[in-house]
Scaffold this motif. Structure first.
Motif, mmCIF file in Angstrom:
data_model
loop_
_atom_site.group_PDB
_atom_site.id
_atom_site.type_symbol
_atom_site.label_atom_id
_atom_site.label_comp_id
_atom_site.label_asym_id
_atom_site.label_seq_id
_atom_site.Cartn_x
_atom_site.Cartn_y
_atom_site.Cartn_z
ATOM 1 N N VAL A 56 0.819 -1.207 0.000
ATOM 2 C CA VAL A 56 0.000 0.000 0.000
ATOM 3 C C VAL A 56 0.857 1.262 0.000
ATOM 4 C CG1 VAL A 56 -1.719 1.313 1.314
ATOM 5 C CG2 VAL A 56 -1.932 -1.155 1.133
ATOM 6 N N MET A 57 1.951 1.258 0.747
ATOM 7 C CA MET A 57 2.742 2.473 0.928
ATOM 8 C C MET A 57 4.006 2.504 0.074
ATOM 9 S SD MET A 57 2.265 2.997 4.991
ATOM 10 C CE MET A 57 3.151 4.525 4.922
ATOM 11 N N ASP A 58 4.185 1.532 -0.826
ATOM 12 C CA ASP A 58 5.336 1.480 -1.714
ATOM 13 C C ASP A 58 6.647 1.448 -0.930
ATOM 14 O OD1 ASP A 58 6.361 1.221 -4.270
ATOM 15 O OD2 ASP A 58 6.646 3.371 -4.530
ATOM 16 N N LEU A 59 6.688 0.610 0.105
ATOM 17 C CA LEU A 59 7.866 0.479 0.962
ATOM 18 C C LEU A 59 8.716 -0.699 0.495
ATOM 19 C CD1 LEU A 59 6.152 0.876 4.444
ATOM 20 C CD2 LEU A 59 7.521 2.582 3.230
ATOM 21 N N PRO A 60 10.035 -0.643 0.744
ATOM 22 C CA PRO A 60 10.862 -1.797 0.403
ATOM 23 C C PRO A 60 10.657 -2.913 1.422
ATOM 24 C CG PRO A 60 12.196 -0.156 1.487
ATOM 25 C CD PRO A 60 10.832 0.454 1.283
ATOM 26 N N ARG A 61 10.837 -4.134 0.964
ATOM 27 C CA ARG A 61 10.832 -5.297 1.867
ATOM 28 C C ARG A 61 12.263 -5.809 1.874
ATOM 29 N NH1 ARG A 61 7.089 -9.248 3.813
ATOM 30 N NH2 ARG A 61 5.466 -7.994 2.846
ATOM 31 N N ILE A 62 12.849 -5.877 3.071
ATOM 32 C CA ILE A 62 14.248 -6.257 3.225
ATOM 33 C C ILE A 62 14.305 -7.533 4.061
ATOM 34 C CG2 ILE A 62 16.500 -5.528 4.091
ATOM 35 C CD1 ILE A 62 15.372 -2.592 3.770
ATOM 36 N N GLU A 98 13.401 -6.087 -1.935
ATOM 37 C CA GLU A 98 12.307 -6.041 -2.898
ATOM 38 C C GLU A 98 11.742 -4.624 -2.949
ATOM 39 O OE1 GLU A 98 9.831 -9.896 -2.734
ATOM 40 O OE2 GLU A 98 10.655 -9.635 -0.712
ATOM 41 N N ASN A 99 11.170 -4.272 -4.074
ATOM 42 C CA ASN A 99 10.553 -2.955 -4.281
ATOM 43 C C ASN A 99 11.603 -1.842 -4.231
ATOM 44 O OD1 ASN A 99 8.477 -1.264 -4.910
ATOM 45 N ND2 ASN A 99 7.714 -1.098 -2.833
ATOM 46 N N HIS A 100 12.677 -2.014 -4.986
ATOM 47 C CA HIS A 100 13.751 -1.025 -5.060
ATOM 48 C C HIS A 100 13.601 -0.186 -6.327
ATOM 49 C CE1 HIS A 100 15.987 -2.994 -8.334
ATOM 50 N NE2 HIS A 100 15.468 -4.106 -7.817
ATOM 51 N N ARG A 101 14.457 0.807 -6.470
ATOM 52 C CA ARG A 101 14.431 1.691 -7.639
ATOM 53 C C ARG A 101 15.742 1.653 -8.424
ATOM 54 N NH1 ARG A 101 9.918 0.996 -7.033
ATOM 55 N NH2 ARG A 101 8.393 2.389 -6.133
ATOM 56 N N GLY A 102 16.628 0.707 -8.095
ATOM 57 C CA GLY A 102 17.869 0.555 -8.838
ATOM 58 C C GLY A 102 19.096 0.653 -7.947
ATOM 59 N N ILE A 103 20.241 0.372 -8.549
ATOM 60 C CA ILE A 103 21.509 0.420 -7.834
ATOM 61 C C ILE A 103 22.188 1.750 -8.120
ATOM 62 C CG2 ILE A 103 23.802 -0.606 -7.631
ATOM 63 C CD1 ILE A 103 22.518 -3.284 -8.281
ATOM 64 N N ILE A 104 22.592 2.441 -7.068
ATOM 65 C CA ILE A 104 23.296 3.716 -7.189
ATOM 66 C C ILE A 104 24.797 3.462 -7.304
ATOM 67 C CG2 ILE A 104 23.830 5.903 -6.049
ATOM 68 C CD1 ILE A 104 21.118 5.570 -4.552
ATOM 69 N N GLN A 105 25.312 2.563 -6.473
ATOM 70 C CA GLN A 105 26.742 2.278 -6.450
ATOM 71 C C GLN A 105 26.951 0.829 -6.055
ATOM 72 O OE1 GLN A 105 28.878 4.749 -3.684
ATOM 73 N NE2 GLN A 105 30.859 3.834 -4.133
ATOM 74 N N TYR A 106 27.938 0.187 -6.703
ATOM 75 C CA TYR A 106 28.243 -1.201 -6.364
ATOM 76 C C TYR A 106 29.743 -1.426 -6.365
ATOM 77 C CZ TYR A 106 29.113 -6.147 -6.885
ATOM 78 O OH TYR A 106 29.610 -7.398 -6.718
#
Length: 91
Positions: free
Chosen positions: A22-28, A39-47
């Motif tokens: 409902v709240m568009d939160l990540p599941r870790i 889960e429910n991420h927006r991509g990798i910034i740095q690796y």
């Protein structure tokens, strides 16, 4: 914005729907300190093998450790494998 979140949390409780949906939160999810599923991420910034920064809807997840590799990368989820030492949720 906080009032809207409060209403969404109440709605999720009434309808018995998980708040992350409902709240568009990540599941870790962690398996010991060896695997981290986001889960429910927006991509990798740095690796790098010792630092991974993952973009979230509200902020970012910073993971530090050793010998970390991307075990599985999909549109909806990221699986990190290696030694996870610190997880920080920056908003």
């Amino acid at each position: 914005m906080r009032n809207k979140r409060g209403h969404l949390q109440k709605l999720a409780g009434l309808l018995d729907i998980p708040q992350d949906i409902v709240m568009d939160l990540p599941r870790i999810t962690m398996l010991g300190n060896k695997q981290l599923l986001v889960e429910n991420h927006r991509g990798i910034i740095q690796y790098t093998p010792s630092l991974v920064r993952i973009k979230l809807n509200q902020g970012e997840l910073v993971v530090t450790g050793a010998d970390m590799v991307l075990g599985n990368l999909q549109v909806e989820q990221i699986l990190l494998e290696g030694i996870v030492e610190v997880i920080r949720y920056d908003t």
